[in-house]
Scaffold this motif. Structure first.
Motif, PDB file in Angstrom:
ATOM      1  N   LEU A  83       0.832  -1.203   0.000  1.00  9.86           N
ATOM      2  CA  LEU A  83       0.000   0.000   0.000  1.00  9.86           C
ATOM      3  C   LEU A  83       0.867   1.254   0.000  1.00  9.86           C
ATOM      4  CD1 LEU A  83      -2.800   1.331   0.240  1.00  9.86           C
ATOM      5  CD2 LEU A  83      -2.603   1.100   2.726  1.00  9.86           C
ATOM      6  N   GLY A  84       1.896   1.282   0.841  1.00 10.37           N
ATOM      7  CA  GLY A  84       2.784   2.442   0.908  1.00 10.37           C
ATOM      8  C   GLY A  84       3.491   2.698  -0.412  1.00 10.37           C
ATOM      9  N   GLN A  85       3.957   1.641  -1.052  1.00 10.86           N
ATOM     10  CA  GLN A  85       4.650   1.803  -2.337  1.00 10.86           C
ATOM     11  C   GLN A  85       3.695   2.281  -3.421  1.00 10.86           C
ATOM     12  OE1 GLN A  85       6.432  -2.094  -2.795  1.00 10.86           O
ATOM     13  NE2 GLN A  85       8.333  -1.454  -1.777  1.00 10.86           N
ATOM     14  N   THR A  86       2.442   1.841  -3.367  1.00 12.85           N
ATOM     15  CA  THR A  86       1.447   2.280  -4.357  1.00 12.85           C
ATOM     16  C   THR A  86       1.133   3.764  -4.171  1.00 12.85           C
ATOM     17  OG1 THR A  86       0.493   0.058  -4.367  1.00 12.85           O
ATOM     18  CG2 THR A  86      -0.851   1.822  -5.311  1.00 12.85           C
ATOM     19  N   ILE A  87       0.986   4.198  -2.915  1.00 12.10           N
ATOM     20  CA  ILE A  87       0.727   5.625  -2.641  1.00 12.10           C
ATOM     21  C   ILE A  87       1.916   6.464  -3.100  1.00 12.10           C
ATOM     22  CG2 ILE A  87       0.436   7.336  -0.792  1.00 12.10           C
ATOM     23  CD1 ILE A  87      -1.244   5.208   0.697  1.00 12.10           C
ATOM     24  N   ARG A  88       3.131   5.980  -2.882  1.00 12.00           N
ATOM     25  CA  ARG A  88       4.335   6.707  -3.335  1.00 12.00           C
ATOM     26  C   ARG A  88       4.324   6.860  -4.854  1.00 12.00           C
ATOM     27  NH1 ARG A  88       8.211   7.760   0.293  1.00 12.00           N
ATOM     28  NH2 ARG A  88       8.574   6.393   2.081  1.00 12.00           N
ATOM     29  N   ARG A  89       3.920   5.787  -5.536  1.00 10.64           N
ATOM     30  CA  ARG A  89       3.890   5.844  -7.002  1.00 10.64           C
ATOM     31  C   ARG A  89       2.879   6.896  -7.476  1.00 10.64           C
ATOM     32  NH1 ARG A  89       0.673   2.818 -10.075  1.00 10.64           N
ATOM     33  NH2 ARG A  89       0.359   1.212  -8.495  1.00 10.64           N
TER      34      ARG A  89
ATOM     35  N   LEU B  67       1.737   9.602  -5.624  1.00 17.34           N
ATOM     36  CA  LEU B  67       2.003  10.962  -5.123  1.00 17.34           C
ATOM     37  C   LEU B  67       3.408  11.457  -5.444  1.00 17.34           C
ATOM     38  CD1 LEU B  67       0.420  11.136  -1.536  1.00 17.34           C
ATOM     39  CD2 LEU B  67      -0.437  12.141  -3.650  1.00 17.34           C
ATOM     40  N   GLY B  68       4.306  10.537  -5.762  1.00 13.95           N
ATOM     41  CA  GLY B  68       5.711  10.906  -5.976  1.00 13.95           C
ATOM     42  C   GLY B  68       6.568  10.401  -4.828  1.00 13.95           C
ATOM     43  N   ARG B  69       7.761   9.979  -5.132  1.00 19.75           N
ATOM     44  CA  ARG B  69       8.627   9.318  -4.153  1.00 19.75           C
ATOM     45  C   ARG B  69       8.997  10.224  -2.987  1.00 19.75           C
ATOM     46  NH1 ARG B  69       9.187   4.261  -4.150  1.00 19.75           N
ATOM     47  NH2 ARG B  69      10.925   4.547  -2.744  1.00 19.75           N
ATOM     48  N   LYS B  70       8.987  11.541  -3.218  1.00 20.02           N
ATOM     49  CA  LYS B  70       9.464  12.453  -2.174  1.00 20.02           C
ATOM     50  C   LYS B  70       8.407  12.814  -1.148  1.00 20.02           C
ATOM     51  CE  LYS B  70      13.239  14.567  -4.799  1.00 20.02           C
ATOM     52  NZ  LYS B  70      13.804  15.841  -5.304  1.00 20.02           N
TER      53      LYS B  70
END
Length: 479
Positions: free
Chosen positions: A429-435, A437-440
């Motif tokens: 889930l966290g990696q999907t949200i990063r993808r 919203l952007g890694r930063k």
């Protein structure tokens, strides 16, 4: 990280109570329970108390504030005596409890002392949380679990009595009453020098011969103590509530969801309940604690309920603070270390029925997040929900989209995204949200943590080689 098998970390508990101040140091043992072919699964497998400080009277200034200088002297001395350096402490809790929590400089003291408990520290004086901590420190939760029973602990200190009820080991009710051994104080000559305001009202209503400047009279104070004990009896369901019950509540009432079967007592007064001595000076502590304990011992609680002696009495709260406040996250997590540690973040809970079959909760989440706008500004929040065991890629994407949509105000305010999932799905889930919203974009997404509406969380710096995060869920209000 693959080679991580076991790690020992140091924890400290510091309790500054109405009557006493004390510390304990504990060793918390973490172990990787997974095989070498599986993802790390870190668990707390042991909590051992290494050092117990002396029990000190809490130092106060002449204007009734906490004497910070003397408190720091006590803590410094005990750190030195235990041969422990502050920088060796990984996690810990500093709590100010009872009447001391209402002193004018309580928050200032917590701030000054936070460095004594590492980067990760609970600094709270919430009476409901204190009830749970003391109940766990007493070992009442273990009694409840082992006996598959409803067991209550009443922690009676100088200023308050904290009630926690456990059912099969889980806390189900917590509350607090303004009943304690130091609500009347005496000087060396047994002259009364202080009476709590609520106690003054009872004295006036009952025409008791108790007042400041008079010699303490054991018979009159016993009459008062009987009334105080009646409120505790009502709280545990063995007698009806009288006209003083609501007045003596510190906060909200604590309705009993199930009848209590067993009861334990902890706190300073409990030591006297279990170990009374014949012909002892009832005013030896210059308060009414011994008389209060005597009336508890002869109350109907001992006739109607099974009374058990817990593992800890006077040290229950500090043992709970040092050994039972922290838990750890799951091992499949996603986080930015730069925003850790975080403290006192309110939890917004997504109702379970909104994340079961159909993942469609963004509007409800946005509405609940609005509760945490103060003067038009969005506050930091953490979102908690159950999640799905072994979710598909499509389900993870759906969760991520709904969370981002519902947390729009949080994102617009540039606050970090903090997500707590009960099921094991945080990394995906966290990696999907990063993808999306952007890694930063700063975020923490952790699993194996259960938190409800009205809770607050602290999340500490990574431990166990960065595999897990220490977490404290602070349940301040039980509905």
């Amino acid at each position: 990280m693959k080679n991580f098998k076991r790690q020992e970390i140091l924890s400290v508990g510091i309790d500054i109570g109405t009557s006493t101040t004390q510390l304990i140091f504990s060793k918390i043992i973490l172990e990787n329970l997974a095989s070498s072919f599986n993802i790390a699964r870190i668990a707390i497998i042991g909590k051992d108390i290494m050092y117990r400080s002396k029990v000190y009277f809490t130092p106060l200034t002449l204007d009734d504030r906490i004497d910070l200088e003397n408190v720091i002297e006590i803590i410094d001395y005990e750190y030195k005596n235990a041969k422990i350096d502050k920088k060796d402490i990984a996690i810990g809790a500093v709590i100010i409890t009872g009447e001391t929590a209402r002193r004018a400089n309580a928050n200032e003291v917590l701030h000054k002392l936070s460095g004594y408990a590492g980067d990760f520290v609970v600094a709270t004086a919430g009476p409901d949380l204190e009830s749970i901590i003391s109940g766990k420190g007493a070992g009442t939760d273990k009694i409840s679990k082992d006996m598959n029973a409803v067991v209550a602990n009443i922690d009676i200190g100088g200023g308050t009595s904290n009630l926690a009820v456990f059912d099969h080991g889980e806390a189900i009710t917590a509350g607090c009453m303004d009943i304690g051994g130091r609500l009347i104080k005496l000087d060396e000559t047994k002259e009364i020098i202080y009476i709590n305001e609520k106690i003054k009202k009872i004295i006036e209503n009952e025409n008791l011969n108790i007042s400041i400047g008079k010699q303490a009279d054991e018979k009159e104070i016993s009459k008062l103590a009987k009334i105080m004990v009646r409120q505790i009896e009502a709280a545990v369901g063995v007698c009806p509530k009288d006209q003083y019950y609501n007045m003596m509540l510190t906060g909200k009432d604590m309705p009993l969801k199930k009848p209590i079967q067993y009861i334990t007592f902890s706190g300073g007064v409990a030591d006297v309940v279990y170990h009374q001595h014949d012909n002892e000076d009832v005013f030896k502590y210059q308060d009414i604690g011994v008389i209060l304990a005597h009336e508890i011992k002869h109350s109907i609680i001992f006739k109607e309920l099974h009374v058990m002696e817990p593992e800890e009495t006077i040290r229950a709260t500090v043992v709970g603070a040092g050994s039972h406040t922290a838990d750890i996250s799951g091992s499949t997590i996603e986080y930015d270390e730069s925003i850790l540690p975080i403290k006192n973040i309110p939890v917004v809970k997504i109702p379970t029925d909104l994340n079961k079959e159909k993942i469609d909760f963004d509007k409800e989440l946005a509405k609940r997040i609005e509760w945490f706008r103060i003067d038009g500004k969005q506050q930091k929040i953490a979102v908690s929900f159950e999640g799905t065991p072994s979710p598909s890629f499509k389900q993870v994407e759906a969760y991520a989209e709904q969370l981002i949509s519902g947390m729009k105000e949080v994102i617009n305010s540039k606050h970090p995204i903090i997500i707590l999932v009960e099921n094991d799905m945080a990394k995906a889930l966290g990696q999907t949200i990063r993808r999306m919203l952007g890694r930063k974009y700063p975020m923490i997404c952790i699993d194996s943590v259960k938190a409800g509406e009205g809770d607050y969380i602290d999340v500490g710096n990574p431990i166990a080689g960065g595999v897990v995060l220490p977490v404290i869920v602070k349940t301040l209000v039980f509905q």
